[in-house]
Scaffold this active site. Structure first.
Site, short mmCIF file in Angstrom:
data_model
loop_
_atom_site.label_atom_id
_atom_site.label_comp_id
_atom_site.label_asym_id
_atom_site.label_seq_id
_atom_site.Cartn_x
_atom_site.Cartn_y
_atom_site.Cartn_z
N ASN A 1 -14.69 46.71 -12.39
CA ASN A 1 -15.00 45.89 -13.55
C ASN A 1 -16.31 46.23 -14.22
OD1 ASN A 1 -13.47 44.24 -11.39
ND2 ASN A 1 -12.77 43.70 -13.43
N VAL B 1 -8.16 43.24 -11.53
CA VAL B 1 -8.33 41.98 -12.25
C VAL B 1 -8.32 42.18 -13.76
CG1 VAL B 1 -9.64 40.96 -10.36
CG2 VAL B 1 -10.85 42.11 -12.23
N GLU B 2 -8.16 43.41 -14.22
CA GLU B 2 -8.11 43.63 -15.67
C GLU B 2 -6.70 44.11 -16.06
OE1 GLU B 2 -11.78 45.08 -17.53
OE2 GLU B 2 -12.63 45.21 -15.53
N MET B 3 -6.50 45.39 -16.27
CA MET B 3 -5.19 45.84 -16.74
C MET B 3 -4.25 46.22 -15.59
SD MET B 3 -6.68 47.77 -20.11
CE MET B 3 -5.19 48.10 -21.05
N HIS C 1 -5.30 40.50 -15.68
CA HIS C 1 -3.99 40.43 -15.02
C HIS C 1 -3.93 39.25 -14.04
CE1 HIS C 1 -0.22 42.38 -13.75
NE2 HIS C 1 -0.48 41.81 -12.60
#
Lengths: 361, 361
Positions: free
Chosen positions: B360, B140-142, B98
């Site tokens: 993460n 920082v991902e979805m 993201h």
């Protein structure tokens, strides 16, 4: 009494038969009118503009479609934005690519794109191959270069073998051939057998009464002036705001559409009529991606393109008709891609915006 | 003369037979040793830790695996970073999610993850279900929340129906059940039939001589102390730098590994031994993703974990052996996902970093 009731029964039955006959007749009339304007999506595309579709190119294109190494970051493939799980688009306002940068326009679906007269909202790509070359290079999309793509493909022996087998010649592993393979694969991304197509082919039951009413309204109110043919659009260019220019929320002033391609004053705010196949699957709508509701989109079209306020029940019926344009989605297997080698250029996620030209939707 | 040459022929043949017998005997000895340490990947996983894998959960998880609407932006699915076309990872140094934000560690492959004792580099998730809950929420991902995911799934009637059928109960459309379905799907992401497994099962021809030499060296030099079992790793935790700490380029000082999970001083720079199945497909290597070359990774391991400089021909042989761990990749069809409705939360690509915890790899 019994005789009377039998008589009543017979006359009721006769009435039903007459009604059914009348309804079947009305359906046939509607179908005849529709078949003069629209065409069903074929089951298969075997040639494009007189050129045979080559199965080996399709097979290679299938791999390249999912090939993230065609992007500079190694994170973005064609399928990232033209997601075949959700109607061949991305269902966001404007696509997001390299460096989380946004493209300038809403992403047109790849499904049935083979039937469009030209590609992109402004028709600046003559065909699927030319279109495919755009996002690969666009700074805000895959951010790659033809040279780097060729270097990448050449570093992977399985690709070298397959390009050589498929294309032969002196320089089989070329950017040009990669785009050609992608275009070949895209000819398989079609959606036959929509309820509307079943109706066109003779099945009265394929559409609901509301959808039939909507089809009638779609033809009667003039939508078909722009939205006709196999894709109900995608064939020609029209000003957004034929009659009345929509507000800047829906038609941003800075995007002058086809004017950027032709530099002709009359092409200001001119766009390709949107193809409407699978439109129910691909919100948000318009090149600006500002409208999420299909009924609202229909209302805006009536207002801006036809200069009339559509009645609420016409909007409802036309929207129901548009729902009937959703066809069988292509069944696609995820390919297993060959591994990189030491010679493969490494992924590069840096955002460089200075010089590269944006080549977006 | 003729008799003599026949005799020579016979003795040559006998020599070849003896050599072959000797070689077959050596192969069997190697196999017996290997079978005491490793296990082949099974053709199918029918249960996890005593619980039956449920086919309907797998089918739902297959959809959710490709469901971009599980991310806040509607652009990122599980398959974005655990790409099943390229070995179940992303083949970049650290994953990008993201807002083009980078994760702190290299992405472990999802393939055969079901055979790991725990998930993530630091083993902080006990199982696949707990793991699946991480990236969905990681900023920082979805970048999503359980509430927003439940709202999204509940807004789509086809999902409500399917969750209800699959899970039943009072609250079938839950974040928890979504993670459970994803975990069920992941039990199918296994890679049986690698050349190494064929060798374990009795096929002498499945490995080259160099690979056999490499397997011997892998056992003799002590690699197997950490890399054993079905996944050749993934079972226990060890300091990166058992003997000699690698340079900060490969082992960045700020990432203290399992220490963040256990707060135990002896867990500083401790990581789960990497599972090595399909390792040739998943560069770059180590939690830092700093090493792209598999031979270099082998050399670093010899140095840091075993305290010995491996001979170049042992490095070559061990690397060749690691190539034999690539199995049959799972064949997966791209699912067709149900359409959003007016109630579906719209995509949100804004980057909010202030509060949400990073969860993460």
């Amino acid at each position: 009494m019994k005789g009377n009731s039998t008589l009543k029964g017979v006359s009721l039955l006769a009435g039903v038969i007459l009604l059914a006959a009348g309804s079947a007749h009305a359906d046939q009339t509607l179908r005849d009118r529709a078949n003069a304007i629209f065409k069903p999506v074929p089951e298969e595309v075997t040639e494009i503009r007189g050129k045979q579709v080559i199965a080996e190119q399709v097979e290679l294109g299938h791999k390249l479609w999912f090939e993230t190494r065609l992007s500079r970051s190694h994170l973005i493939s064609c399928n990232t934005c033209h997601n075949l799980s959700i109607g061949g688009g991305d269902n966001v306002q404007v696509s997001i690519g390299h460096g989380w940068q946004k493209g300038p326009r809403n992403n047109p679906t790849v499904l049935n794109a083979v039937f469009n007269a030209a590609q992109f909202w402004d028709g600046r790509a003559a065909d699927l191959k030319e279109q495919a070359e755009g996002p690969l290079q666009a700074a805000v999309e895959m951010n790659n270069t033809p040279e780097r793509i060729e270097e990448t493909l050449n570093s992977i022996p399985e690709y070298v073998d397959e390009f050589t087998q498929v294309f032969g010649g002196d320089n089989p592993v070329s950017f040009d051939n990669a785009a050609q393979a992608l275009a070949a694969f895209e000819t398989t991304l079609i959606t036959p057998n929509a309820p509307f197509d079943q109706f066109l082919k003779g099945d009265d039951e394929a559409l609901t009464d509301l959808q039939k009413k909507g089809l009638g309204a779609f033809m009667d109110t003039g939508c078909v002036a722009c939205h006709n043919g196999v894709n109900l659009g995608g064939q020609a260019y029209f000003p957004f705001g034929v009659v009345k220019r929509p507000g800047a929320d829906v038609l941003p002033l800075e995007d002058k559409g086809r004017f950027a391609v032709t530099s002709t004053a009359t092409d200001e705010y001119v766009f390709r009529a949107s193809p409407l196949r699978n439109v129910a699957l691909t919100p948000p709508y318009f090149h600006s991606g500002e409208v999420w509701d299909l009924e609202q989109a229909v209302a805006i079209m009536g207002d801006s393109q036809l200069g009339r306020e559509l009645a609420p029940d016409d909007i409802e019926a036309i929207t129901a008709f548009l729902q009937s344009l959703t066809g069988d989605q292509p069944q696609v297997t995820l390919p297993i891609l060959p591994a990189s080698t030491a010679a493969t250029p490494r992924p590069d996620d840096e955002v460089i915006t200075e010089t590269r030209e944006a080549l977006n939707q």
